[in-house]
Design an enzyme around this catalytic site. Sequence first.
Site, PDB file in Angstrom:
ATOM      1  CG  ASP A   1      37.142  32.605  40.519  1.00  0.00           C
ATOM      2  OD1 ASP A   1      35.974  32.179  40.562  1.00  0.00           O
ATOM      3  OD2 ASP A   1      37.547  33.398  39.660  1.00  0.00           O
TER       4      ASP A   1
ATOM      5  CG  HIS B   1      39.051  40.957  40.004  1.00  0.00           C
ATOM      6  ND1 HIS B   1      38.491  42.047  39.394  1.00  0.00           N
ATOM      7  CD2 HIS B   1      38.115  39.962  39.944  1.00  0.00           C
ATOM      8  CE1 HIS B   1      37.263  41.743  38.983  1.00  0.00           C
ATOM      9  NE2 HIS B   1      37.018  40.492  39.298  1.00  0.00           N
TER      10      HIS B   1
END
Length: 454
Positions: free
Chosen positions: A390, A331
């Site tokens: 995700d 991320h």
Amino acid sequence: MNHIFSEITPEIIEYSDLCVKNSYIEPSLYKKHQVNRGLRDLDGNGVLTGLTEISEIQAYVFEDGKKIGTEGKLFYRGVDVEELVAGFVKEKRFGFEEIVYLLLFGDQPNQNELKNFTKVLGNYRSLPTSFVRDIIMKAPSSDMMNTLARSVLTLFSYDDNASDVSIPNVLRQSLELIALFPMLAVYGYQTYKHYHDDQSLFIHQPQPELSTAENILYILRSDSKYTELEARILDIALVLHAEHGGGNNSTFTTHVVSSSGTDTYSVIAASLGSLKGPKHGGANIKVVEMFEDMKKTLADWTDEKQVRQYLVDLLHKRAFDNAGLIYGMGHAIYSVSDPRANVFKGYVRSLSEEKGLHDEFELYSMVERLAPEVIGEERKIYKGVSANVDFYSGFVYSMLGLPLELFTPIFAIARIAGWSAHRLEELINAGKIIRPAYKNVSERRAYEPLGERK
């Protein structure tokens, strides 16, 4: 001779080559002139462009002048998201509507306030007369994000005060869009499947007494049936995707386009266009497709050695889409952990047991454990790598029987809550509306810089 609308002609190829030749900028010039690329600086850090009180992200601390990664934290209006979800689960209630209230108005509602607010949203779940027939059913698209954006822009024509950017009117528009997004997305999908795949067409009307998560499942499924666990996990997914700081691409778009003074429908359509990208809202689809390819490619996808080699092949562009990425890992902000993924994981296990998909859950867990090791061995990285939201959200949507076409629209159904809060914040501060003075420093929430979040 008439041209074919979608055809790439030899002339277009020639013009494209000319375009590339004369539009290329030497990458070293960005560094020489210290020009940032989007919302990242040259070192990959966030670019500060504004302030917001809507949410705050904590991913690192500074010790002796050094930036050190910590367990990720996400706060909505100063309240820890993990605590919010724990409260919903403990009390066995749906939380998304409460989150919408919190993001828009800055405080958690009491029981009566939440009841009234939920009733308001329920009353707004009604599309204009013949909108489904005249708009959604005409020229159905294979991409539901495009369908959503087109529907949003068309709603401008049905609004007698479409261009009014006063706070009451923008709030009214925001609440209507929050309430209508599930219908616009699901009806668009059902229409496309009917006309292109010859499936039966059914249009279920939402039920005002149901939560947003329940209504999504109710109007999507032909029999309108769902289990309590299914609805509650979808509700948690909506809560976790509702907001993530002012600097993620689509929310930043909301601020930028709102600052021009344009109408709400144009702003939200622009934000949808941003969210659609595979580097933003479309990432969970790539995760699901990657795992499906892994299961198809490997002789035994329960074998850790084979899975590890597949991950190595991914990084070296020898597997799946040859992009060199392990989707769902890493991320832009979080390094030690993404709090949203941490929340998700426990409920994902429960749903996988209900659906008889324990082995698939174990595969996800194995990849979550192995991927940081493989990335650390194969790549030079400046910070830790962990699973992001995700990684598990696509698996959840698959277990819920949601089609791939609706994965990113589900994200939008949640994130429009955050977009609406940020749009109102932008307009309120642009209008220099006077705020009550704080009695003391402790009453003032910490401001989060915009542009720093992914």
